[in-house]
Enzyme design. Structure first.
Site, PDB file in Angstrom:
ATOM      1  CG  LEU A   1     -40.274  60.104  16.108  1.00 30.44           C
ATOM      2  CD1 LEU A   1     -40.737  60.375  14.711  1.00 30.44           C
ATOM      3  CD2 LEU A   1     -41.423  58.662  16.240  1.00 30.44           C
ATOM      4  CG  HIS A   2     -36.929  53.764  17.903  1.00 29.45           C
ATOM      5  ND1 HIS A   2     -36.667  52.593  16.886  1.00 29.45           N
ATOM      6  CD2 HIS A   2     -37.872  53.657  18.761  1.00 29.45           C
ATOM      7  CE1 HIS A   2     -37.991  52.321  17.107  1.00 29.45           C
ATOM      8  NE2 HIS A   2     -37.864  52.751  18.603  1.00 29.45           N
TER       9      HIS A   2
ATOM     10  CG  HIS B   1     -40.655  55.054  16.039  1.00 31.44           C
ATOM     11  ND1 HIS B   1     -39.712  55.073  16.076  1.00 31.44           N
ATOM     12  CD2 HIS B   1     -41.572  54.328  16.104  1.00 31.44           C
ATOM     13  CE1 HIS B   1     -40.325  55.176  17.715  1.00 31.44           C
ATOM     14  NE2 HIS B   1     -41.353  54.537  17.592  1.00 31.44           N
TER      15      HIS B   1
ATOM     16  CD  GLN C   1     -51.104  51.964  23.072  1.00 25.85           C
ATOM     17  OE1 GLN C   1     -51.891  52.816  22.440  1.00 25.85           O
ATOM     18  NE2 GLN C   1     -49.981  51.604  22.772  1.00 25.85           N
TER      19      GLN C   1
ATOM     20  NE  ARG D   1     -42.988  50.944  27.726  1.00 25.96           N
ATOM     21  CZ  ARG D   1     -44.485  50.911  26.773  1.00 25.96           C
ATOM     22  NH1 ARG D   1     -44.342  50.495  25.611  1.00 25.96           N
ATOM     23  NH2 ARG D   1     -44.644  51.706  27.217  1.00 25.96           N
TER      24      ARG D   1
HETATM   25  P1  AMP Z   1     -44.531  53.247  19.114  1.00 26.08           P
HETATM   26  O1  AMP Z   1     -43.623  54.235  19.218  1.00 26.08           O
HETATM   27  O2  AMP Z   1     -43.509  52.442  20.401  1.00 26.08           O
HETATM   28  O3  AMP Z   1     -46.105  52.873  19.249  1.00 26.08           O
HETATM   29  O4  AMP Z   1     -43.866  51.898  17.446  1.00 26.08           O
HETATM   30  C1  AMP Z   1     -44.650  52.893  16.577  1.00 26.08           C
HETATM   31  C2  AMP Z   1     -44.498  51.474  16.041  1.00 26.08           C
HETATM   32  O5  AMP Z   1     -43.477  51.298  15.539  1.00 26.08           O
HETATM   33  C3  AMP Z   1     -45.116  50.503  15.618  1.00 26.08           C
HETATM   34  O6  AMP Z   1     -45.999  49.596  14.580  1.00 26.08           O
HETATM   35  C4  AMP Z   1     -43.726  49.382  16.063  1.00 26.08           C
HETATM   36  O7  AMP Z   1     -44.413  48.339  16.373  1.00 26.08           O
HETATM   37  C5  AMP Z   1     -43.248  49.626  15.467  1.00 26.08           C
HETATM   38  N1  AMP Z   1     -41.490  49.436  15.824  1.00 26.08           N
HETATM   39  C6  AMP Z   1     -41.470  49.304  16.919  1.00 26.08           C
HETATM   40  N2  AMP Z   1     -39.941  49.822  16.853  1.00 26.08           N
HETATM   41  C7  AMP Z   1     -39.417  48.948  15.706  1.00 26.08           C
HETATM   42  C8  AMP Z   1     -38.567  47.934  15.805  1.00 26.08           C
HETATM   43  N3  AMP Z   1     -37.426  48.175  16.333  1.00 26.08           N
HETATM   44  N4  AMP Z   1     -38.173  48.255  14.693  1.00 26.08           N
HETATM   45  C9  AMP Z   1     -39.335  48.137  13.268  1.00 26.08           C
HETATM   46  N5  AMP Z   1     -40.571  48.798  14.158  1.00 26.08           N
HETATM   47  C10 AMP Z   1     -40.840  49.441  15.646  1.00 26.08           C
END
Ligand code: AMP
Length: 288
Positions: A33-34, A37, A61, A187
């Site tokens: 998480l960043h 998220h 996926q 990533r």
């Molecule tokens: P992930 O963990 O990559 O599957 O992302 C989880 C959710 O966080 C998804 O809805 C992403 O689109 C969202 N997300 C990822 N990076 C960002 C970001 N930089 N800004 C806003 N939402 C994000």
């Protein structure tokens, strides 16, 4: 913070919450998480009674040769970040519970899954829609929050929800960026120092094309060329998968034959590229 690992326990909790007439907001993630998220978590907390965050690295996926095995898994750090925000429930399902050995049902959205990332990641969106469907059935959210960073993902999930009359409102939230404009992403951890420097050019390229389109310096025909020209300033660029202008609803590429239409509504600039060994995607909505 309540931590639920068992899928049936999650489903039972979701029913209890509904029974008490409380509203659940849901943030599905793959962890590491960043701030991107966490912005979704805060938005959910502001708009709902209960916020559930899931962390699940979804195998269906990822394609063969993609980074499923090496995807960052830092559950302890994630737990602390969510606790610090006072998240109500963390849902941490096991892979074997989400996909039993005889699992054989998939959700597939046609059309909007076919170009952009869909063209380079066969089966990716089928995995996303299938897992989001399952997670919605377990968490039963009234609202679910997704990042605009993954623009096509939001379009695909909205289409699934609409086509299948699912009872969850999908809310797209703005992309959170680093100071130099790079969209925050789990990533980004893969980038070495030189690649990280290059990576800021991605936002710079999209912004310069957006500004050029807005002030009339660039026309629709020249925009993709200009985008590629700036992206090629990256020293460690290996491949540009796509970089162009798209309709934000249909995701079809916009050609110079249809500029007038977009004067009235937004246009999407979207890019996917390989920098070193890392695939980066980003996008920008432009109001012309
Ligand atoms: P992930 O963990 O990559 O599957 O992302 C989880 C959710 O966080 C998804 O809805 C992403 O689109 C969202 N997300 C990822 N990076 C960002 C970001 N930089 N800004 C806003 N939402 C994000």
């Amino acid at each position: 913070m309540e931590i639920i690992k068992n899928i049936f326990e999650m489903q039972g909790r979701a029913k209890d919450i509904l029974g008490k007439n409380l509203v659940t907001g849901f943030v599905p993630t793959m962890g590491a998480l960043h701030e991107g998220h966490l912005s979704l978590v805060r938005r959910s907390q502001a708009e709902n009674d209960v916020t559930v965050v899931s962390i699940f690295v979804n195998p269906t996926q990822f394609g063969t040769g993609e980074d499923y095995d090496s995807y960052p898994r830092v559950v302890e750090e994630d737990l602390n970040a969510l606790k610090a925000l006072d998240t109500n429930i963390l849902f941490l399902p096991e892979k074997d519970d989400i996909y039993s050995t005889d699992f054989n049902t998939f959700i597939e959205v046609k059309g909007v899954t076919e170009n952009l990332c869909g063209a380079f990641r066969p089966g990716h969106f089928r995995g996303v829609t299938t897992v989001v469907n399952k997670l919605f059935n377990l968490v039963k959210p009234v609202r679910a929050y997704f990042g605009q960073k993954d623009f096509q993902q939001v379009v695909v999930i909205k289409k699934m929800v609409n086509d299948l009359n699912m009872d969850t409102e999908v809310i797209a939230c703005p992309t959170v960026r680093e100071e130099d404009g790079l969209a925050k992403s789990s990533r980004n951890l893969y980038l070495n120092a030189d690649e990280r420097k290059d990576a800021s050019i991605l936002y710079e390229a999209m912004k310069s094309v957006a500004e050029g389109l807005q002030n009339g310096d660039i026309d629709f025909q020249k925009a993709p060329h200009k985008l590629v020209e700036v992206l090629c300033k990256m020293e460690h660029l290996k491949e540009i998968q796509y970089a162009s202008l798209y309709d934000p609803f249909t995701l079809e590429e916009v050609t110079d034959k249809t500029p007038e239409e977009y004067k009235k509504r937004e246009l999407l600039i979207a890019v996917s590229l390989i920098l070193g060994k890392t695939r980066l995607i980003d996008n920008l909505l432009v109001d012309l």
